[in-house]
Design an enzyme around this catalytic site. Structure first.
Site, PDB file in Angstrom:
ATOM      1  CB  CYS A 131      -7.175 -10.773   0.893  1.00  0.00           C
ATOM      2  SG  CYS A 131      -6.394 -10.531  -0.715  1.00  0.00           S
ATOM      3  CD  GLN A 173      -3.033  -0.983   0.236  1.00  0.00           C
ATOM      4  OE1 GLN A 173      -3.147   0.034  -0.448  1.00  0.00           O
ATOM      5  NE2 GLN A 173      -3.853  -2.015   0.110  1.00  0.00           N
ATOM      6  CG  HIS A 181      -3.726  -5.528  -8.017  1.00  0.00           C
ATOM      7  ND1 HIS A 181      -4.904  -5.304  -7.342  1.00  0.00           N
ATOM      8  CD2 HIS A 181      -3.032  -6.405  -7.266  1.00  0.00           C
ATOM      9  CE1 HIS A 181      -4.919  -6.034  -6.233  1.00  0.00           C
ATOM     10  NE2 HIS A 181      -3.793  -6.705  -6.165  1.00  0.00           N
TER      11      HIS A 181
END
Length: 376
Positions: free
Chosen positions: A319, A173, A195
């Site tokens: 997730c 991040q 991504h």
């Protein structure tokens, strides 16, 4: 109804410049980078070029970069490297991503003593000097949290470690949103993903310090010094290199504007919706991330209603968000009751506009007021 995308910590749209860079390797060049002929050598040069790009912006050596299918694989590989070592003590940030939490907790079954790091109410590690020991063999702690936005002072933690202890840092991040210097952080291994920074899905990397041994998760090939067997995805690797280069180059000029939009978003919601609370720190956090609690309703109801209203957001990491359980990140920070159950994460990107932010505020305010009214 136009959808407003405020879930960029889950994934980001592919940058057109990245796609353009990838296109020749998707539709034209098809050589296996391990082949000795001209097309194979061309593919190998493309991979080497991407590796050099990433090394340059992250202040690493190209030989320290191992390409993986994503950060989940990279995190598992970093933790697995410690599994064969003698029994010892492991420290784990309980707010980390599931792809580090689960393999690290598995070390307990292999004889390691796994202890969770203490966090304060803003998500910062707060008792590291008390918890780290001479027998500590591994510390696992992310650089920036994708739910709260909290940014840890990793270099300070590394400086407090005993000799011989490894430190794995999930920087997924952080890259492109913060300056990240592999050397200055001092960590042993560092993971990243394409991504999350407008790159392709299905590609990531593990940076492994040159003086460190690492264990391959897979068997059956010589690629990448044997650390990640299998034919490399040339197009994805090229895309990752371009995405990281673009994100880090644009960061100095874009982060301030993204932070200003985030602050505008929060200020408007705090003004319009009584009782709204910002979770985590308002100081040392990711410029694009806002975690807000809306007491009087629940995250589950909010997400469904906001989806229908055209606002894309989440209640936590993608997730783990399939679970109806409260966010482990916010639980680790000590949140409870309405504040825990009514927490939603919004994450912006350089593509988010001021018009989208204002429209999102209007839609969110209407949804929260309606849901609160039903609960009265």
């Amino acid at each position: 109804m136009n959808e407003i995308y405020l879930d960029n910590n889950a994934t980001t749209p592919l940058d057109p410049e990245v796609f353009e860079e990838m296109t020749p390797y998707l539709a034209g060049f098809h050589g296996n980078p391990s082949s000795q002929h001209a097309l194979g050598r061309r593919a190998r040069r493309a991979i080497d070029g991407a590796r050099e790009r990433i090394a340059a912006v992250l202040h690493a050596d190209p030989s320290e970069i191992v390409f993986t299918s994503g950060a989940t694989e990279a995190n598992n590989q970093a933790v697995a490297a410690i599994a064969g070592r003698p029994e010892g003590h492991v420290l784990l940030n309980p707010a980390d991503h599931p792809s580090t939490l689960e393999p690290t907790r598995d070390l307990a079954r292999k004889g390691m003593r796994v202890e969770e790091l203490s966090l304060d109410g803003e998500g910062f590690v707060d008792r590291f000097a008390e918890q780290v020991r001479d027998e500590t063999r591994l510390v696992v702690c992310q650089l920036a949290n994708g739910e709260s936005g909290t940014v840890q002072e990793i270099a300070k933690l590394v400086a407090s470690m005993p000799r011989g202890c490894r430190f794995h840092c999930d920087a997924v991040q952080a890259i492109g949103r913060l300056p990240v210097d592999f050397r200055e952080l001092g960590v042993t291994t560092l993971s990243l993903s394409g991504h999350k920074l407008h790159g392709p899905v299905g590609i990531g990397a593990l940076l492994v310090r040159r003086d460190t041994s690492c264990t391959a998760l897979l068997r059956g090939g010589h690629q990448q010094q044997g650390l990640r067997p299998g034919t490399e995805s040339v197009a994805n690797i090229v895309g990752l290199g371009k995405a990281i280069e673009l994100a880090c180059r644009r960061m100095p000029t874009e982060i301030a504007s993204i932070a200003a939009l985030r602050d505008r978003f929060e200020a408007a919601l705090l003004k319009h919706l009584e009782g709204t609370v910002v979770n985590g720190t308002t100081e040392r956090r990711l410029a694009n991330t806002s975690n807000l609690s809306f007491p009087g309703t629940t995250a589950e109801k909010l997400l469904m209603a906001l989806d229908l209203a055209g606002v894309c957001c989440s209640a936590g990491t993608a997730c783990a968000s399939g679970s109806l359980e409260p966010s482990p990140v916010l639980v680790a920070m000590g949140l409870e009751g309405d504040r825990l159950n009514g927490a939603v994460r919004f994450s912006l990107s350089r593509l988010t506009t001021s018009e989208e932010v204002d429209l999102a505020v209007d839609r969110i305010a209407r949804v929260v007021e309606r849901l609160r009214g039903r609960n009265d």
